[in-house]
Structures are given as structure tokens and as C-alpha cells.
Scaffold this motif. Structure first.
Motif, PDB file in Angstrom:
ATOM      1  N   LEU A  98       0.818  -1.204   0.000  1.00 45.79           N
ATOM      2  CA  LEU A  98       0.000   0.000   0.000  1.00 45.79           C
ATOM      3  C   LEU A  98       0.854   1.257   0.000  1.00 45.79           C
ATOM      4  CD1 LEU A  98      -2.633   1.582   0.252  1.00 45.79           C
ATOM      5  CD2 LEU A  98      -2.615   1.112   2.714  1.00 45.79           C
ATOM      6  N   VAL A  99       1.977   1.257   0.730  1.00 46.31           N
ATOM      7  CA  VAL A  99       2.791   2.460   0.815  1.00 46.31           C
ATOM      8  C   VAL A  99       3.316   2.863  -0.559  1.00 46.31           C
ATOM      9  CG1 VAL A  99       4.909   1.174   1.346  1.00 46.31           C
ATOM     10  CG2 VAL A  99       4.695   3.573   2.023  1.00 46.31           C
ATOM     11  N   SER A 100       3.678   1.872  -1.393  1.00 48.14           N
ATOM     12  CA  SER A 100       4.172   2.196  -2.739  1.00 48.14           C
ATOM     13  C   SER A 100       3.057   2.775  -3.599  1.00 48.14           C
ATOM     14  CB  SER A 100       4.743   0.937  -3.401  1.00 48.14           C
ATOM     15  OG  SER A 100       5.807   0.410  -2.642  1.00 48.14           O
ATOM     16  N   PHE A 101       1.861   2.272  -3.433  1.00 47.02           N
ATOM     17  CA  PHE A 101       0.717   2.758  -4.194  1.00 47.02           C
ATOM     18  C   PHE A 101       0.279   4.130  -3.709  1.00 47.02           C
ATOM     19  CE2 PHE A 101      -3.950   3.057  -4.647  1.00 47.02           C
ATOM     20  CZ  PHE A 101      -4.061   2.941  -6.030  1.00 47.02           C
ATOM     21  N   ALA A 102       0.394   4.378  -2.395  1.00 54.15           N
ATOM     22  CA  ALA A 102      -0.167   5.597  -1.804  1.00 54.15           C
ATOM     23  C   ALA A 102       0.718   6.818  -1.991  1.00 54.15           C
ATOM     24  CB  ALA A 102      -0.416   5.380  -0.310  1.00 54.15           C
ATOM     25  N   VAL A 103       2.002   6.621  -2.257  1.00 56.69           N
ATOM     26  CA  VAL A 103       2.917   7.761  -2.374  1.00 56.69           C
ATOM     27  C   VAL A 103       2.408   8.779  -3.397  1.00 56.69           C
ATOM     28  CG1 VAL A 103       5.189   8.440  -3.226  1.00 56.69           C
ATOM     29  CG2 VAL A 103       4.988   6.634  -1.544  1.00 56.69           C
ATOM     30  N   HIS A 104       1.940   8.284  -4.548  1.00 57.35           N
ATOM     31  CA  HIS A 104       1.450   9.184  -5.591  1.00 57.35           C
ATOM     32  C   HIS A 104       0.286  10.023  -5.093  1.00 57.35           C
ATOM     33  CE1 HIS A 104      -0.338  10.622  -9.318  1.00 57.35           C
ATOM     34  NE2 HIS A 104      -1.475  10.064  -8.937  1.00 57.35           N
ATOM     35  N   TRP A 105      -0.662   9.414  -4.403  1.00 58.61           N
ATOM     36  CA  TRP A 105      -1.849  10.118  -3.937  1.00 58.61           C
ATOM     37  C   TRP A 105      -1.502  11.115  -2.841  1.00 58.61           C
ATOM     38  CZ3 TRP A 105      -6.260   9.612  -6.574  1.00 58.61           C
ATOM     39  CH2 TRP A 105      -6.372   8.514  -7.429  1.00 58.61           C
ATOM     40  N   ILE A 106      -0.583  10.735  -1.951  1.00 62.10           N
ATOM     41  CA  ILE A 106      -0.171  11.635  -0.874  1.00 62.10           C
ATOM     42  C   ILE A 106       0.499  12.872  -1.452  1.00 62.10           C
ATOM     43  CG2 ILE A 106       1.362  11.879   1.114  1.00 62.10           C
ATOM     44  CD1 ILE A 106       0.952   8.829   1.583  1.00 62.10           C
TER      45      ILE A 106
END
Length: 279
Positions: A98-106
């Protein structure tokens, strides 16, 4: 096991950060099970646990944007919004954490916040300008303006036109300036726009127009007054058109009626005048 923290402290940013870092990081299996519960059953408790366990990453990313002069709590808040969007869209079968996926959104939410609040006037609106806004500072190797070779190198690296690089460099070098300036006596501070913009109030055409407007209003007001009976006219003049205005009780004694009656006459007279002025 996941350590339960029902409510993170909100009054102090240091306490909030400390509490966020006390929440354990999920293992890959725990993260997958929670994501499946959210996807398959809409489990909001699973979503909450996914968000809380990743707040430390939001804080870490937000700290990287402190150079823009915006409050860290606001950066963290916007990054948390991006994290929640990522959690809602996360697909556990993708094979990534999830952290790799969420970086873009953050980062996307923090970028939007910075672009909205860094300056009163927006400095980046197009896709190319946004890219330059967040990369131009790191691209500079020295103080001063870009040379032509540096402009072309940055444009090539970021996939934008050299003219866009020059324009964004100029925008970033500018600063917001209050229209009226401040009250300081610093001779070195830039002049406020109000000091050099022409004052059009004394321009002959504007002065004549202003005088004509006042004359027209005065004439219409006198005509409206003339349409009233003597008592109503006297009351309005005493209440509104003299330097020393009379009270309702003073006029009531003068005309031998109650103060409420004077108020009613005044209200009726004002209504008649308004109708005539608007006609």
C-alpha cells in the motif's frame, strides 16, 4: 498485533506525530487481509487501520515540503487526505504494498495544497508549469538566473519548452505585493502599486461625470421630498437632512403625538420617496 489508538491527539503537532509513530507497521499479510475486507465487505474498521498504520509515511513525505513555508500540520492533513483516497482505491491483488501505491496520492494532495496556498496569485496552472514548480529549485546548481545552456538542459530533462522554464523561473523570483503596501519607512522595499498607478478621480471626464451624478441625485431627492405632505417632509428633514438630527421623542412633543406615530409617518414617507426615486 495492531495497537489500538482510537483517537490521535489534535491539539499539539508533536504529540500527534509521536502517537502516529507508535502505531505498528502492518505485515504484508495483515495489510492484504485488511484490504480484502475493505474491498469485499466495505469494512470501515479495516480502512481505519490501514490509514492509521501509514500515517508515519504521510508525516515523512510532508516534512519534505517544509521549504515552501507552509504549516506542517496543514501539509500532514492534506497528505492524509491523499492516503485515504489511496486506501479506497487500493487493490490487494496488484502485488504491491500500500505504501508504494499511496505515495502518488499523498504527494498529489500536498502538491495541490501548495499550489493553492503558496502565493495569492497562482504561479502554476498548466501541467508543464506544475512540473517545473516542484523541480526547478532542485535543478538550480548555483545562485542567480539560469544560463541559456542550463535552461535548455532543464527543459530537456523535464520534457518542457525552454520558454516555459524561463517563464516559471521569473514567476518564482517574484513575490506577492499588497496593493497599498505597508506603513513602514523602508526606502529599499518595493513601491506598492497604489503609489504609481494613475488616480483617475481627478481626470476631467470622470470629475464631470461625478458632479453630474451628484446633481441628478440631489434633484431627484428634492423632487421626492416635494411630493410629501408638510408634516412628513418636516419629519424626514429633521431626522435625516440636518446636521443636528432630532429624536423621535423630540418630534413627538413638537407635533403633539406619540413617538410611535412619528416612526410610522417616517416609515411611510421613506417608502413613498423610495418608490419615486426608483421610478
Amino acid at each position: 498485533m495492531f495497537k489500538e489508538i482510537a483517537i490521535l491527539p489534535t491539539g499539539n503537532i508533536d504529540a500527534y506525530i509521536g502517537a502516529a509513530y507508535q502505531i505498528p507497521i502492518l505485515t504484508a499479510n495483515e495489510e492484504r487481509r485488511l484490504a480484502e475486507r475493505l474491498r469485499d465487505h466495505g469494512d470501515m474498521e479495516a480502512a481505519r487501520r490501514l490509514v492509521l498504520s501509514h500515517l508515519r509515511f504521510v508525516i515523512r513525505i510532508a516534512r519534505g515540503y517544509l521549504g515552501y513555508g507552509l504549516p506542517l500540520p496543514d501539509l500532514i492533513q492534506e497528505g492524509s487526505v491523499g492516503l485515504m483516497k489511496a486506501v479506497r482505491r487500493f487493490e490487494p491483488d496488484m502485488g504491491v504494498r500500500l505504501v508504494s501505491f499511496a505515495v502518488h496520492w499523498i504527494r498529489a494532495e500536498i502538491h495541490e495544497y501548495i499550489l493553492r496556498n503558496w502565493r495569492i496569485v497562482k504561479v502554476a496552472t498548466t501541467k508543464a508549469q506544475r512540473k517545473l514548480f516542484f523541480n526547478l529549485r532542485s535543478a538550480k546548481k548555483r545562485l542567480g538566473w539560469f544560463s541559456r545552456e542550463e535552461v535548455e538542459k532543464v527543459a530537456e530533462d523535464l520534457g518542457v519548452k525552454p520558454e516555459t522554464v524561463l517563464e516559471m523561473e521569473s514567476r518564482l523570483a517574484n513575490q506577492d505585493l499588497a496593493f497599498d503596501g505597508d506603513d513602514g519607512d523602508d526606502d529599499e522595499s518595493p513601491s506598492a502599486p497604489s503609489t504609481y498607478l494613475p488616480d483617475m478621480r481627478m481626470e476631467p471626464a470622470n470629475a464631470i461625470e461625478h458632479e453630474n451624478t451628484l446633481a441628478d441625485r440631489r434633484s431627484r431627492l428634492l423632487n421626492a421630498l416635494d411630493g410629501l405632505d408638510d408634516r412628513s417632509k418636516t419629519i424626514l428633514q429633521a431626522r435625516w437632512l440636518t446636521e443636528k438630527k432630532q429624536t423621535l421623542h423630540e418630534l413627538a412633543q413638537q407635533f403633539g403625538v406619540s413617538a410611535e406615530r412619528i416612526r410610522q409617518i417616517e416609515k411611510t414617507a421613506m417608502k413613498k420617496m423610495r418608490m419615486q426615486l426608483e421610478a
